[in-house]
Design a protein around this motif. Structure first.
Motif, PDB file in Angstrom:
ATOM      1  N   LEU A 148      32.369  40.753  26.673  1.00 26.85           N
ATOM      2  CA  LEU A 148      33.366  39.749  26.303  1.00 26.85           C
ATOM      3  C   LEU A 148      32.884  38.379  26.739  1.00 26.85           C
ATOM      4  O   LEU A 148      32.727  38.114  27.931  1.00 26.85           O
ATOM      5  CB  LEU A 148      34.703  40.071  26.963  1.00 26.85           C
ATOM      6  CG  LEU A 148      35.825  39.055  26.747  1.00 26.85           C
ATOM      7  CD1 LEU A 148      36.240  39.017  25.286  1.00 26.85           C
ATOM      8  CD2 LEU A 148      37.024  39.369  27.632  1.00 26.85           C
ATOM      9  N   ILE A 149      32.621  37.510  25.772  1.00 28.52           N
ATOM     10  CA  ILE A 149      32.207  36.140  26.048  1.00 28.52           C
ATOM     11  C   ILE A 149      33.448  35.267  26.011  1.00 28.52           C
ATOM     12  O   ILE A 149      34.181  35.262  25.013  1.00 28.52           O
ATOM     13  CB  ILE A 149      31.178  35.669  25.008  1.00 28.52           C
ATOM     14  CG1 ILE A 149      29.918  36.539  25.075  1.00 28.52           C
ATOM     15  CG2 ILE A 149      30.838  34.200  25.213  1.00 28.52           C
ATOM     16  CD1 ILE A 149      28.977  36.333  23.917  1.00 28.52           C
ATOM     17  N   SER A 150      33.713  34.545  27.082  1.00 27.51           N
ATOM     18  CA  SER A 150      34.953  33.775  27.150  1.00 27.51           C
ATOM     19  C   SER A 150      34.822  32.612  28.119  1.00 27.51           C
ATOM     20  O   SER A 150      34.115  32.699  29.125  1.00 27.51           O
ATOM     21  CB  SER A 150      36.112  34.677  27.586  1.00 27.51           C
ATOM     22  OG  SER A 150      37.320  33.948  27.650  1.00 27.51           O
ATOM     23  N   HIS A 151      35.502  31.515  27.792  1.00 24.40           N
ATOM     24  CA  HIS A 151      35.619  30.406  28.735  1.00 24.40           C
ATOM     25  C   HIS A 151      36.867  30.559  29.592  1.00 24.40           C
ATOM     26  O   HIS A 151      37.062  29.814  30.552  1.00 24.40           O
ATOM     27  CB  HIS A 151      35.682  29.074  27.979  1.00 24.40           C
ATOM     28  CG  HIS A 151      36.926  28.926  27.150  1.00 24.40           C
ATOM     29  ND1 HIS A 151      37.032  29.466  25.882  1.00 24.40           N
ATOM     30  CD2 HIS A 151      38.120  28.345  27.416  1.00 24.40           C
ATOM     31  CE1 HIS A 151      38.238  29.199  25.402  1.00 24.40           C
ATOM     32  NE2 HIS A 151      38.916  28.529  26.312  1.00 24.40           N
ATOM     33  N   ASP A 152      37.716  31.533  29.262  1.00 21.51           N
ATOM     34  CA  ASP A 152      38.985  31.751  29.963  1.00 21.51           C
ATOM     35  C   ASP A 152      38.782  32.813  31.040  1.00 21.51           C
ATOM     36  O   ASP A 152      38.661  34.000  30.751  1.00 21.51           O
ATOM     37  CB  ASP A 152      40.057  32.199  28.964  1.00 21.51           C
ATOM     38  CG  ASP A 152      41.450  32.217  29.577  1.00 21.51           C
ATOM     39  OD1 ASP A 152      41.560  32.423  30.805  1.00 21.51           O
ATOM     40  OD2 ASP A 152      42.431  32.037  28.841  1.00 21.51           O
ATOM     41  N   LEU A 153      38.756  32.388  32.287  1.00 29.04           N
ATOM     42  CA  LEU A 153      38.487  33.313  33.383  1.00 29.04           C
ATOM     43  C   LEU A 153      39.612  34.319  33.576  1.00 29.04           C
ATOM     44  O   LEU A 153      39.382  35.439  34.038  1.00 29.04           O
ATOM     45  CB  LEU A 153      38.234  32.542  34.683  1.00 29.04           C
ATOM     46  CG  LEU A 153      36.790  32.058  34.873  1.00 29.04           C
ATOM     47  CD1 LEU A 153      36.454  30.944  33.894  1.00 29.04           C
ATOM     48  CD2 LEU A 153      36.553  31.576  36.289  1.00 29.04           C
ATOM     49  N   HIS A 154      40.856  33.942  33.216  1.00 32.70           N
ATOM     50  CA  HIS A 154      41.967  34.887  33.324  1.00 32.70           C
ATOM     51  C   HIS A 154      41.739  36.090  32.412  1.00 32.70           C
ATOM     52  O   HIS A 154      42.035  37.230  32.780  1.00 32.70           O
ATOM     53  CB  HIS A 154      43.289  34.201  32.954  1.00 32.70           C
ATOM     54  CG  HIS A 154      43.830  33.302  34.017  1.00 32.70           C
ATOM     55  ND1 HIS A 154      44.066  33.737  35.316  1.00 32.70           N
ATOM     56  CD2 HIS A 154      44.182  31.990  33.984  1.00 32.70           C
ATOM     57  CE1 HIS A 154      44.548  32.728  36.031  1.00 32.70           C
ATOM     58  NE2 HIS A 154      44.610  31.665  35.250  1.00 32.70           N
ATOM     59  N   VAL A 155      41.228  35.840  31.218  1.00 32.70           N
ATOM     60  CA  VAL A 155      40.962  36.917  30.262  1.00 32.70           C
ATOM     61  C   VAL A 155      39.948  37.894  30.846  1.00 32.70           C
ATOM     62  O   VAL A 155      40.129  39.108  30.816  1.00 32.70           O
ATOM     63  CB  VAL A 155      40.448  36.329  28.936  1.00 32.70           C
ATOM     64  CG1 VAL A 155      39.908  37.436  28.033  1.00 32.70           C
ATOM     65  CG2 VAL A 155      41.551  35.559  28.231  1.00 32.70           C
ATOM     66  N   VAL A 156      38.866  37.357  31.389  1.00 34.59           N
ATOM     67  CA  VAL A 156      37.819  38.202  31.963  1.00 34.59           C
ATOM     68  C   VAL A 156      38.365  38.987  33.151  1.00 34.59           C
ATOM     69  O   VAL A 156      38.060  40.176  33.317  1.00 34.59           O
ATOM     70  CB  VAL A 156      36.616  37.334  32.376  1.00 34.59           C
ATOM     71  CG1 VAL A 156      35.614  38.145  33.184  1.00 34.59           C
ATOM     72  CG2 VAL A 156      35.954  36.741  31.139  1.00 34.59           C
ATOM     73  N   ARG A 157      39.170  38.349  33.953  1.00 32.32           N
ATOM     74  CA  ARG A 157      39.692  39.023  35.144  1.00 32.32           C
ATOM     75  C   ARG A 157      40.527  40.243  34.775  1.00 32.32           C
ATOM     76  O   ARG A 157      40.467  41.272  35.460  1.00 32.32           O
ATOM     77  CB  ARG A 157      40.534  38.049  35.969  1.00 32.32           C
ATOM     78  CG  ARG A 157      41.119  38.674  37.229  1.00 32.32           C
ATOM     79  CD  ARG A 157      41.676  37.648  38.177  1.00 32.32           C
ATOM     80  NE  ARG A 157      41.914  38.208  39.490  1.00 32.32           N
ATOM     81  CZ  ARG A 157      42.076  37.489  40.586  1.00 32.32           C
ATOM     82  NH1 ARG A 157      42.000  36.173  40.521  1.00 32.32           N
ATOM     83  NH2 ARG A 157      42.285  38.065  41.754  1.00 32.32           N
ATOM     84  N   HIS A 158      41.294  40.164  33.708  1.00 32.40           N
ATOM     85  CA  HIS A 158      42.213  41.247  33.372  1.00 32.40           C
ATOM     86  C   HIS A 158      41.603  42.300  32.448  1.00 32.40           C
ATOM     87  O   HIS A 158      42.104  43.419  32.384  1.00 32.40           O
ATOM     88  CB  HIS A 158      43.478  40.668  32.739  1.00 32.40           C
ATOM     89  CG  HIS A 158      44.322  39.903  33.716  1.00 32.40           C
ATOM     90  ND1 HIS A 158      44.993  40.511  34.758  1.00 32.40           N
ATOM     91  CD2 HIS A 158      44.575  38.576  33.833  1.00 32.40           C
ATOM     92  CE1 HIS A 158      45.639  39.590  35.455  1.00 32.40           C
ATOM     93  NE2 HIS A 158      45.399  38.410  34.922  1.00 32.40           N
ATOM     94  N   LEU A 159      40.504  41.974  31.756  1.00 35.57           N
ATOM     95  CA  LEU A 159      39.951  42.929  30.805  1.00 35.57           C
ATOM     96  C   LEU A 159      38.638  43.558  31.245  1.00 35.57           C
ATOM     97  O   LEU A 159      38.264  44.600  30.712  1.00 35.57           O
ATOM     98  CB  LEU A 159      39.727  42.259  29.440  1.00 35.57           C
ATOM     99  CG  LEU A 159      40.849  42.447  28.419  1.00 35.57           C
ATOM    100  CD1 LEU A 159      42.076  41.655  28.812  1.00 35.57           C
ATOM    101  CD2 LEU A 159      40.368  42.027  27.043  1.00 35.57           C
TER     102      LEU A 159
END
Length: 324
Positions: free
Chosen positions: A210-221
């Motif tokens: 998962l490539i993302s600039h949103d750290l919340h997304v990475v933390r939960h997924l």
């Protein structure tokens, strides 16, 4: 099937040659010396500022872009230099969900036909059974079988992204790259798409990048996180360990800029000076040194290796006093 990593980058770099038709520009060092092993069934998040090399790394792992140096391995075997027949087999197992749900679908073709393309190309389902398979895929991503007969312009952004996910899953891939899959969507729709990806990964046993600039997304997924800066990996490790106690100064700065709802866990904002250097003119030594609050003279001379830092974790920094 091997017992090692599903997909692996070994000393991978990617340099793009700049310039136009009549002039030669400076090379752009998009990815530099990346070593990364992704276990089967894992969810790995890649984070970093714009220009950090996140999307280029994803394309390298998929074989969509050849590395300038290093190797990409799938199930322990290099993906470069294989025969056309072998590459077709590999292509089925390596799929992507694009950032732009509007541009990733052909506006002139019905979505059912686009989802069925992979089934036909790889000969996975007899022609007489493809319509039923497409119906099942649409249901799997939360859409209706009747949607197969519509054109992309008849759908919202969130629905188009579901169609893109169905198209990627049609060939039953082992490895899925989701490149900023919700950044073009309304906030109200983002959580639905992310929840869908999480559910599908668990149900289908997918390995996810998962490539993302949103750290919340990475933390939960995600299970693990890779922090990139100017083409290099600064820190890599289990999500909980990295987010709770970031070791690299750059990771700490990124996390300090992320809003937290719990007042007791809020941290002081770490402001980085200036803008990230250009990937066509990276600093010598540590690429982060010009913005690092802990930089020393030797940081300009030594490229820090990605070295072990606690259990199942690696950090690229030669200054022990700078590590958290």
């Amino acid at each position: 099937m091997t017992s090692g990593p599903l997909i692996e980058a070994v000393g991978v770099s990617k340099t793009f040659r700049g310039g136009g038709l009549f002039r030669r520009g400076r090379p752009v060092h998009a990815v530099r010396g990346v070593d990364l092993a992704i276990p089967r069934g894992a969810a790995v998040g890649v984070v970093g500022e714009s220009g950090s090399g996140k999307s280029t790394l994803g394309r390298l792992l998929l074989g969509l872009t050849p590395p300038s140096e290093g190797r990409i391995l799938f199930e322990g075997r290099p993906i470069a230099g294989v025969s056309r027949a072998e590459w077709r087999r590999l292509r089925r197992h390596l799929q992507i969900v694009f950032q732009d749900p509007f541009g990733s679908l052909d506006p002139r073709r019905r979505v059912g036909a686009q989802i069925a393309d992979g089934l036909a190309i790889h000969g996975l389902v007899p022609a007489a059974e493809r319509a039923a398979r497409v119906d099942a895929l649409l249901r799997q991503v939360g859409l209706e079988p009747a949607h197969a007969r519509r054109f992309p312009h008849e759908f919202s952004g969130g629905q188009r992204q579901r169609i893109g996910i169905a198209r990627a899953l049609a060939v039953q891939p082992a490895f899925l790259v989701a490149d900023e899959p919700v950044s073009a969507l309304d906030v109200s729709i983002q959580a639905q798409i992310l929840t869908l990806l999480d559910e599908l990964r668990a149900r289908l046993g997918l390995t996810l990048l998962l490539i993302s600039h949103d750290l919340h997304v990475v933390r939960h997924l995600c299970d693990r996180v890779v922090v990139m800066y100017l083409g290099r990996v600064m820190e890599e490790g289990p999500v909980r360990a990295v987010f709770e106690a970031p070791a690299h100064p750059y990771t700490r700065a990124l996390l300090s800029a992320t809003p937290r709802l719990d007042p007791a866990r809020r941290t002081r904002r770490i402001l980085l000076s200036g803008e990230p250097p250009s990937p066509s003119d990276p600093p010598s030594g540590c690429v982060f040194r010009k913005r690092c609050l802990h930089a020393r003279a030797d940081c300009a001379e030594t490229v820090p290796p990605l070295a072990p830092h606690g259990p199942a974790r690696r950090v690229a920094c030669i200054n022990e006093h700078a590590l958290g």
